[in-house]
Design an enzyme around this catalytic site. Structure first.
Site, PDB file in Angstrom:
ATOM      1  N   GLN A  10       0.940  -1.091  -0.068  1.00 15.09           N
ATOM      2  CA  GLN A  10      -0.118  -0.044   0.043  1.00 15.09           C
ATOM      3  C   GLN A  10       0.745   1.348  -0.018  1.00 15.09           C
ATOM      4  O   GLN A  10       1.810   1.349   0.629  1.00 15.09           O
ATOM      5  CB  GLN A  10      -0.940   0.155   1.177  1.00 15.09           C
ATOM      6  N   SER A  93       4.521  -5.860   3.555  1.00 17.90           N
ATOM      7  CA  SER A  93       3.152  -5.638   4.089  1.00 17.90           C
ATOM      8  C   SER A  93       2.188  -6.275   3.306  1.00 17.90           C
ATOM      9  O   SER A  93       2.465  -7.679   2.767  1.00 17.90           O
ATOM     10  CB  SER A  93       2.771  -4.211   4.036  1.00 17.90           C
ATOM     11  N   LEU A  94       1.344  -5.741   2.613  1.00 13.26           N
ATOM     12  CA  LEU A  94       0.385  -6.270   1.552  1.00 13.26           C
ATOM     13  C   LEU A  94       0.848  -7.025   0.517  1.00 13.26           C
ATOM     14  O   LEU A  94       0.825  -8.072  -0.111  1.00 13.26           O
ATOM     15  CB  LEU A  94      -0.457  -5.168   1.118  1.00 13.26           C
ATOM     16  N   ARG A 118      -9.001  -7.891   4.614  1.00  8.98           N
ATOM     17  CA  ARG A 118      -8.112  -7.375   5.471  1.00  8.98           C
ATOM     18  C   ARG A 118      -8.140  -5.972   5.355  1.00  8.98           C
ATOM     19  O   ARG A 118      -8.232  -5.414   6.754  1.00  8.98           O
ATOM     20  CB  ARG A 118      -6.451  -7.998   4.961  1.00  8.98           C
ATOM     21  N   HIS A 202       0.399  -2.393  11.339  1.00  6.15           N
ATOM     22  CA  HIS A 202       1.418  -2.959  11.837  1.00  6.15           C
ATOM     23  C   HIS A 202       1.808  -2.362  13.412  1.00  6.15           C
ATOM     24  O   HIS A 202       2.983  -2.339  13.799  1.00  6.15           O
ATOM     25  CB  HIS A 202       2.555  -2.928  11.015  1.00  6.15           C
ATOM     26  N   GLN A 251       1.996 -10.325  11.013  1.00  9.26           N
ATOM     27  CA  GLN A 251       2.461  -9.228  10.561  1.00  9.26           C
ATOM     28  C   GLN A 251       1.475  -7.964  10.621  1.00  9.26           C
ATOM     29  O   GLN A 251       1.925  -6.748  10.322  1.00  9.26           O
ATOM     30  CB  GLN A 251       3.257  -9.443   8.873  1.00  9.26           C
TER      31      GLN A 251
END
Length: 316
Positions: A10, A93-94, A118, A202, A251
């Site tokens: 993202q 991340s994503l 999510r 996070h 995560q």
């Protein structure tokens, strides 16, 4: 040469992303994602509006589809032509979901539904305006911990993304983020800037959302990856099955250890990074982490040509 594919997350989204790739596989992948999700992802990516694309539950499947579209291009035009497969995969991340799809650990359709959920869970966990994130430049990891501990504002303030040496993103309640923006320089930072995300990713504010996501993953099949995937949680690969589910859960509410991940890959012999998706964010981070390892973005045809030349030993 051993190389790793890095999938952006993202923040790399943009209306019209991947428009420099005219290959029909791009449009086909966006349309496939639209069909799976039941809404016009392809049209949103192509035409916007940007406000809708930047909604977390829209951004996440759109970026996952973009990352996988570039991966499919790489498979079609490079791997099928005899270039070696990557030795490792990772996503920020994503982007970790895209890495798992590329590794054949997770089905693309399942991943699309998961990241849409999510995004929805993340947004509902922290009402808009009550949380945020800030990038702090010029402090080492220990100083970041001290900065968070020094915050006098009630609420959560935690390291969220260890992106590169001297560049760490913190996340937490809005008041704590405001304090960081006003006081980071006095604490020794070179600068602090707000990250344009309404959700404090996070950090512990998303623990509940992470548990809900984990429950939904119980019915989804995770295969053994055919290419090692390094995870955000600790920068290490070698997980399969339930361990992958647990890494994806954790995560979401624990920091992204990107600096450690990239250093681990170099320690395993990786000599080239390719950014597999829109933008060049991860190329910039990798160059700050390991200056002597080249990084190439595959966001357009020129990037593909440069990567092919690097892997085949052809001068550019």
């Amino acid at each position: 040469m051993k190389y790793a594919m890095l999938f952006p997350g993202q923040g790399s989204q943009a209306v019209g992303m991947l428009g420099a790739h005219p290959d029909p596989v791009i449009a086909q992948t966006f349309q496939e994602a639209s069909d799976v999700l039941g809404w016009d992802l392809a049209g949103l990516v192509r035409e916007g509006p940007v406000e809708e694309l930047n909604r977390t539950e829209r951004t996440q499947p759109a970026l996952l589809a973009a990352d996988i579209a570039v991966w499919r291009l790489w498979q079609q035009h490079c791997l099928s032509a005899g270039l070696p497969a990557p030795s490792a995969l990772a996503g920020h991340s994503l982007g970790e979901y895209a890495a798992l799809v590329a590794a054949q650990c997770l089905d693309f359709a399942d991943a699309l539904k998961l990241v849409e959920l999510r995004g929805r869970l993340m947004q509902s966990a922290v009402p808009e305006g009550t949380g945020g994130m800030a990038a702090v430049i010029g402090l080492d990891d220990a100083q970041i911990d001290a900065l968070c501990a020094a915050c006098p504002v009630d609420g959560v303030l935690e390291p969220a993304n260890f992106n590169s040496p001297g560049q760490v993103v913190v996340a937490g309640h809005a008041g704590a983020i405001d304090w960081v923006l006003e006081n980071a320089k006095a604490q020794g930072a070179r600068m602090a800037v707000r990250v344009p995300m309404s959700v404090p990713s996070h950090c512990s504010l998303l623990r509940g959302a992470a548990e809900q996501l984990f429950e939904q993953m119980a019915g989804i099949r995770f295969n053994a990856p055919v290419i090692p995937v390094a995870h955000n949680l600790d920068g290490r690969s070698g997980r399969a099955g339930d361990a992958v589910r647990e890494a994806l859960r954790d995560q979401l509410h624990r920091p992204v250890q990107w600096t450690q991940l990239v250093q681990n890959l170099v320690g395993e012999g990786i000599g080239l990074f390719l950014e597999c998706g829109p933008g060049k964010v991860l190329c910039g981070l990798s160059k700050r982490i390991v200056k002597d390892v080249p990084a190439i973005a595959l966001e357009d045809g020129a990037g593909f040509d440069k990567a092919r030349a690097a892997l085949s030993g052809t001068p550019t």
